[in-house]
Design a protein around this motif. Structure first.
Motif, short mmCIF file in Angstrom:
data_model
loop_
_atom_site.label_atom_id
_atom_site.label_comp_id
_atom_site.label_asym_id
_atom_site.label_seq_id
_atom_site.Cartn_x
_atom_site.Cartn_y
_atom_site.Cartn_z
N ASP A 101 0.87 -1.17 0.00
CA ASP A 101 0.00 0.00 0.00
C ASP A 101 0.91 1.22 0.00
O ASP A 101 1.39 1.66 1.04
N LEU A 102 1.16 1.75 -1.19
CA LEU A 102 2.15 2.83 -1.36
C LEU A 102 1.50 4.16 -1.68
O LEU A 102 2.05 4.97 -2.40
N GLY A 103 0.29 4.35 -1.23
CA GLY A 103 -0.37 5.64 -1.44
C GLY A 103 -1.12 5.70 -2.74
O GLY A 103 -2.34 5.82 -2.77
N LYS A 104 -0.38 5.61 -3.86
CA LYS A 104 -1.01 5.71 -5.17
C LYS A 104 -1.25 4.35 -5.80
O LYS A 104 -1.72 4.26 -6.94
N SER A 105 -0.93 3.29 -5.10
CA SER A 105 -1.14 1.96 -5.65
C SER A 105 -2.61 1.59 -5.55
O SER A 105 -3.39 2.18 -4.79
N GLU A 106 -3.00 0.58 -6.33
CA GLU A 106 -4.40 0.17 -6.32
C GLU A 106 -4.76 -0.65 -5.09
O GLU A 106 -5.93 -0.88 -4.82
N ASP A 107 -3.77 -1.10 -4.34
CA ASP A 107 -4.01 -1.87 -3.12
C ASP A 107 -4.07 -0.93 -1.92
O ASP A 107 -3.16 -0.12 -1.71
N LYS A 108 -5.11 -1.07 -1.11
CA LYS A 108 -5.26 -0.32 0.12
C LYS A 108 -5.39 -1.29 1.29
O LYS A 108 -6.15 -2.26 1.20
N LEU A 109 -4.66 -1.01 2.36
CA LEU A 109 -4.67 -1.86 3.54
C LEU A 109 -5.29 -1.09 4.69
O LEU A 109 -4.72 -0.10 5.16
N ASN A 110 -6.47 -1.53 5.13
CA ASN A 110 -7.17 -0.90 6.24
C ASN A 110 -7.14 -1.84 7.44
O ASN A 110 -7.64 -2.97 7.36
N LEU A 111 -6.57 -1.36 8.54
CA LEU A 111 -6.52 -2.14 9.77
C LEU A 111 -7.80 -1.88 10.55
O LEU A 111 -8.07 -0.75 10.98
N LEU A 112 -8.61 -2.91 10.70
CA LEU A 112 -9.90 -2.75 11.37
C LEU A 112 -9.72 -2.70 12.88
O LEU A 112 -8.72 -3.18 13.44
N SER A 113 -10.71 -2.12 13.56
CA SER A 113 -10.60 -1.91 15.00
C SER A 113 -10.64 -3.20 15.80
O SER A 113 -10.24 -3.22 16.97
N ASP A 114 -11.09 -4.29 15.20
CA ASP A 114 -11.12 -5.57 15.90
C ASP A 114 -9.87 -6.41 15.63
O ASP A 114 -9.81 -7.58 16.01
N GLY A 115 -8.86 -5.84 14.92
CA GLY A 115 -7.60 -6.53 14.69
C GLY A 115 -7.51 -7.24 13.35
O GLY A 115 -6.45 -7.76 13.00
N ARG A 116 -8.59 -7.26 12.58
CA ARG A 116 -8.54 -7.88 11.27
C ARG A 116 -7.98 -6.89 10.25
O ARG A 116 -7.91 -5.69 10.49
N LEU A 117 -7.58 -7.43 9.08
CA LEU A 117 -7.03 -6.60 8.01
C LEU A 117 -7.94 -6.67 6.79
O LEU A 117 -8.31 -7.75 6.34
N LYS A 118 -8.29 -5.51 6.28
CA LYS A 118 -9.13 -5.43 5.08
C LYS A 118 -8.27 -4.98 3.91
O LYS A 118 -7.66 -3.92 3.94
#
Length: 492
Positions: A101-118
């Motif tokens: 997840d490099l800002g302009k890349s098409e992949d976005k990594l969101n860390l959820l509040s319950d510890g999972r990764l989206k």
């Protein structure tokens, strides 16, 4: 006295109540800390991922990773307590893959509040600076494995807490920072009906094996039969040996995706050196024919062994010089981005992808390897045109002339076959699967045509093979047995 007792009781009650409130708050905080959200951090506490390898952040003047928590809808939330679990996840029967997840890349990594990764994938994002980065393009993102829908809407995948790790990453080539994750994904199932897989992983190695067998057969025939062990025969043998080595190196490169024990750099160098040697020897073959025809006395059968040693010293010195220049240019002068190849990942707790990005020869090195090949093609055209003019002026043919005429025809055919195959190799580097498939087929056709040209089409060679193999008769070792076969139309 009674008055003081009442005051003391009031103060004691207030202190006791305050202590109870503080204790209750501390107990609640302690309970929250114990039940805090667990976040898998790929590197150690004072480390970040530098080009996918864990390094101390202070050495690169970078701050440590500060996780940002979001809801599934993408809204930021504040978490009072969370704790890190260091190390990569245990994927068990699944595979570990990196996501950037490099800002302009098409992949976005969101860390959820319950510890999972989206993992969110935006299909319409197009950033050439990110996509062309060798580290990013050399690794498998999740959407390389999971079939992506033909929709403009973003796709998302959620990974459980113990099935991912996340950290800050610094890419030194472009001085880019972002987020990095290693996730567990299902093992890719091979689709045997996929035409791309069949061509690249099934037919390609089979064609390489067949080509090596054909080249080896030609080399053995020209090396074993005594009458073929002259200068021309030795040159043909050497060319086929060079082609065998190039096929073997290319064969190894096909399967380096299944192991990280073989470097693409080594296989590329061997491949390009062997191809360069094959074309240099072909050029020496053309030079030998041209010089002999230009000579006033063609009956100069002077020590073919000595001539071969002279040619060998010149050819291999030139190949070594060009290879040295190409390797030095790659390591010292090629400051641009170098191509990387995909490899099957193998991870440890301290090194994430130490052997993932397999570096290959850069474009400057490839240019130094292939520019001499282009010049040999030009020189061979000159040798062909000038020699053809000399042949047309000759009225009387002797034994040497018959031999040289046969060598000239053989040189022309090998020149055309190898040049066409080399051009298809260049075209296969373009981003078109059809050109790569064409190169795979032409690679086999080159071996078939060289075998046909050097063995089947040469009547004197087939005669010697029939005489030695079928009739079990001794192969003639006379000085001019090979030329007499030409003069008599292939029959003694």
């Amino acid at each position: 006295m009674m008055h003081y007792n009442v005051v003391f009781l009031v103060l004691f009650t207030i202190v006791l109540y305050t202590y109870a409130e503080v204790s209750d708050t501390d107990l609640n905080d302690l309970s929250e800390q114990q039940n805090s959200v667990q976040i898998n951090k790929c590197c150690e506490e004072n480390e970040i991922a530098v080009d996918s390898v864990c390094r101390l952040a202070e050495k690169y003047n970078e701050t440590l990773w500060n996780p940002i928590f979001k809801t599934e809808n993408g809204e930021e939330v504040k978490l009072k307590y969370f704790r890190f679990i260091h190390g990569v996840p245990n994927c068990e029967t699944t595979e570990l893959r990196p996501i950037f997840d490099l800002g302009k890349s098409e992949d976005k990594l969101n860390l959820l509040s319950d510890g999972r990764l989206k993992h969110l994938i935006h299909h319409q994002v197009n950033s050439e600076s990110i996509k062309n980065d060798p580290l990013v393009t050399s690794t498998f993102n999740l959407h390389d494995i999971i079939s992506m829908p033909d929709s403009k809407e973003p796709s998302s995948y959620i990974h459980n807490q113990n099935k991912y790790c996340m950290d800050k990453i610094l890419i030194t080539n472009s001085n880019t920072t972002g987020q990095y994750a290693l996730v567990c994904v299902p093992v890719v199932k091979i689709n045997w009906k996929d035409s791309d897989f069949l061509m690249k992983k099934i037919l390609n190695p089979i064609f390489h094996a067949i080509a090596m067998i054909l080249y080896l057969t030609v080399a053995i025939i020209y090396f074993v039969l005594p009458t073929l062990r002259d200068l021309a025969g030795n040159i043909i043998t050497t060319i086929n040996v060079c082609l065998i080595v190039s096929q073997a190196a290319d064969f190894v490169r096909i399967f380096t995706e299944l192991s990280n024990h073989v470097s693409f750099m080594v296989t590329d160098i061997i491949l390009y050196i062997s191809l360069l040697g094959a074309f240099f020897w072909l050029n020496s073959f053309g030079f030998y024919i041209w010089k002999t025809f230009k000579s006033r006395n063609v009956f100069l059968r002077v020590t073919d062994v000595r001539k071969y040693c002279y040619y060998s010293s010149v050819v291999w010195s030139s190949v070594a010089l060009m290879a040295g220049m190409a390797i030095c240019a790659h390591f010292l002068l090629d400051t641009g981005t170098n191509p990387y190849r995909k490899m099957k990942k193998q991870f440890s707790s301290s090194i994430l992808v130490d052997d993932v990005e397999q570096e290959t020869i850069g474009w400057l090195g490839i240019a130094i390897f292939f520019t001499p090949v282009a010049f040999t093609i030009i020189f061979n055209l000159f040798f062909y045109i000038t020699t053809l003019k000399v042949i047309k002026r000759i009225n009387i043919y002797g034994r040497i002339h018959y031999k040289l005429k046969g060598c000239f025809d053989l040189f022309l055919q090998m020149f055309l076959i190898m040049t066409i195959s080399w051009l298809f190799l260049l075209l296969s580097w373009l981003n078109f699967d059809a050109l790569l498939y064409a190169h795979i087929v032409v690679n086999l056709l080159q071996a078939i045509f060289i075998f046909y040209t050097c063995v089947v089409r040469q009547s004197h060679v087939t005669f010697l093979l029939r005489k030695s193999c079928c009739y079990a008769q001794p192969v003639p070792t006379g000085e001019w047995g090979d030329e007499m076969t030409h003069m008599n139309g292939g029959n003694y």
